[in-house]
Scaffold this motif. Structure first.
Motif, PDB file in Angstrom:
ATOM      1  N   TRP A   4       0.825  -1.208   0.000  1.00  0.00           N
ATOM      2  CA  TRP A   4       0.000   0.000   0.000  1.00  0.00           C
ATOM      3  C   TRP A   4       0.858   1.256   0.000  1.00  0.00           C
ATOM      4  O   TRP A   4       0.512   2.256  -0.633  1.00  0.00           O
ATOM      5  CB  TRP A   4      -0.962  -0.004   1.190  1.00  0.00           C
ATOM      6  CG  TRP A   4      -2.075  -0.983   0.982  1.00  0.00           C
ATOM      7  CD1 TRP A   4      -2.199  -2.208   1.549  1.00  0.00           C
ATOM      8  CD2 TRP A   4      -3.179  -0.832   0.097  1.00  0.00           C
ATOM      9  NE1 TRP A   4      -3.328  -2.819   1.069  1.00  0.00           N
ATOM     10  CE2 TRP A   4      -3.949  -2.001   0.184  1.00  0.00           C
ATOM     11  CE3 TRP A   4      -3.597   0.181  -0.763  1.00  0.00           C
ATOM     12  CZ2 TRP A   4      -5.119  -2.179  -0.559  1.00  0.00           C
ATOM     13  CZ3 TRP A   4      -4.760  -0.005  -1.499  1.00  0.00           C
ATOM     14  CH2 TRP A   4      -5.501  -1.169  -1.385  1.00  0.00           C
ATOM     15  N   TYR A   7       1.973   1.729  -3.514  1.00  0.00           N
ATOM     16  CA  TYR A   7       0.888   2.265  -4.330  1.00  0.00           C
ATOM     17  C   TYR A   7       0.723   3.773  -4.099  1.00  0.00           C
ATOM     18  O   TYR A   7       0.571   4.541  -5.043  1.00  0.00           O
ATOM     19  CB  TYR A   7      -0.444   1.587  -4.020  1.00  0.00           C
ATOM     20  CG  TYR A   7      -0.551   0.151  -4.444  1.00  0.00           C
ATOM     21  CD1 TYR A   7       0.233  -0.398  -5.458  1.00  0.00           C
ATOM     22  CD2 TYR A   7      -1.461  -0.691  -3.824  1.00  0.00           C
ATOM     23  CE1 TYR A   7       0.115  -1.719  -5.836  1.00  0.00           C
ATOM     24  CE2 TYR A   7      -1.593  -2.022  -4.204  1.00  0.00           C
ATOM     25  CZ  TYR A   7      -0.795  -2.528  -5.202  1.00  0.00           C
ATOM     26  OH  TYR A   7      -0.928  -3.841  -5.577  1.00  0.00           O
ATOM     27  N   ALA A   8       0.735   4.182  -2.844  1.00  0.00           N
ATOM     28  CA  ALA A   8       0.512   5.592  -2.504  1.00  0.00           C
ATOM     29  C   ALA A   8       1.638   6.476  -3.045  1.00  0.00           C
ATOM     30  O   ALA A   8       1.384   7.508  -3.676  1.00  0.00           O
ATOM     31  CB  ALA A   8       0.381   5.754  -0.991  1.00  0.00           C
ATOM     32  N   TYR A  11       1.585   6.560  -6.860  1.00  0.00           N
ATOM     33  CA  TYR A  11       0.481   7.409  -7.323  1.00  0.00           C
ATOM     34  C   TYR A  11       0.868   8.885  -7.289  1.00  0.00           C
ATOM     35  O   TYR A  11       0.623   9.632  -8.245  1.00  0.00           O
ATOM     36  CB  TYR A  11      -0.762   7.159  -6.465  1.00  0.00           C
ATOM     37  CG  TYR A  11      -1.861   8.149  -6.693  1.00  0.00           C
ATOM     38  CD1 TYR A  11      -2.687   8.040  -7.804  1.00  0.00           C
ATOM     39  CD2 TYR A  11      -2.060   9.206  -5.815  1.00  0.00           C
ATOM     40  CE1 TYR A  11      -3.698   8.955  -8.019  1.00  0.00           C
ATOM     41  CE2 TYR A  11      -3.065  10.124  -6.035  1.00  0.00           C
ATOM     42  CZ  TYR A  11      -3.885  10.008  -7.131  1.00  0.00           C
ATOM     43  OH  TYR A  11      -4.870  10.916  -7.344  1.00  0.00           O
TER      44      TYR A  11
END
Length: 122
Positions: A4, A7-8, A11
């Protein structure tokens, strides 16, 4: 948890890079780089955008995470130096701390990724 985090962070950088490439004029990126007196402003803007997209994609995919964080840390150090350090000098610590808050958080996240997430090899 590491997935996660990847991903953050991915992004954030992919979005930032795409905006720098596609909305150079309307978002004021080009003029902002010129105002900050960044050397070779337009070339640097393009290079920063490509690095943000490429390294952000590597991090988001969990590949070569340790290697991908290094150029992004350099970009973030440059962002602090060119855009936030003048604020510290002219407007004081509190304004600097507010303006640099997201840059500092991203640097901390990149350091965490560098230290704890080696990433998959291709």
């Amino acid at each position: 948890m590491a997935t996660w985090l990847c991903y953050a962070v991915g992004y954030v950088f992919i979005t930032s890079g795409v905006l720098k490439l596609l909305l150079t004029d309307s978002m004021g990126f080009r003029s902002h780089f010129h105002e900050l007196e960044v050397p070779f402003a337009e070339s640097t803007l393009f290079l920063v955008a490509i690095i943000e997209i490429g390294c952000g994609a590597l991090i988001a995919s969990g590949m070569y995470v340790k290697k991908a964080t290094i150029p992004l840390l350099v970009i973030m150090a440059g962002a602090l130096y060119f855009s936030k350090l003048p604020i510290l000098i002219t407007e004081g610590f509190l304004v600097f701390a507010f303006q640099a808050r997201l840059d500092i958080v991203v640097i901390i996240l990149l350091l965490l990724l560098f230290k704890h997430v080696p990433g998959k090899k291709f």
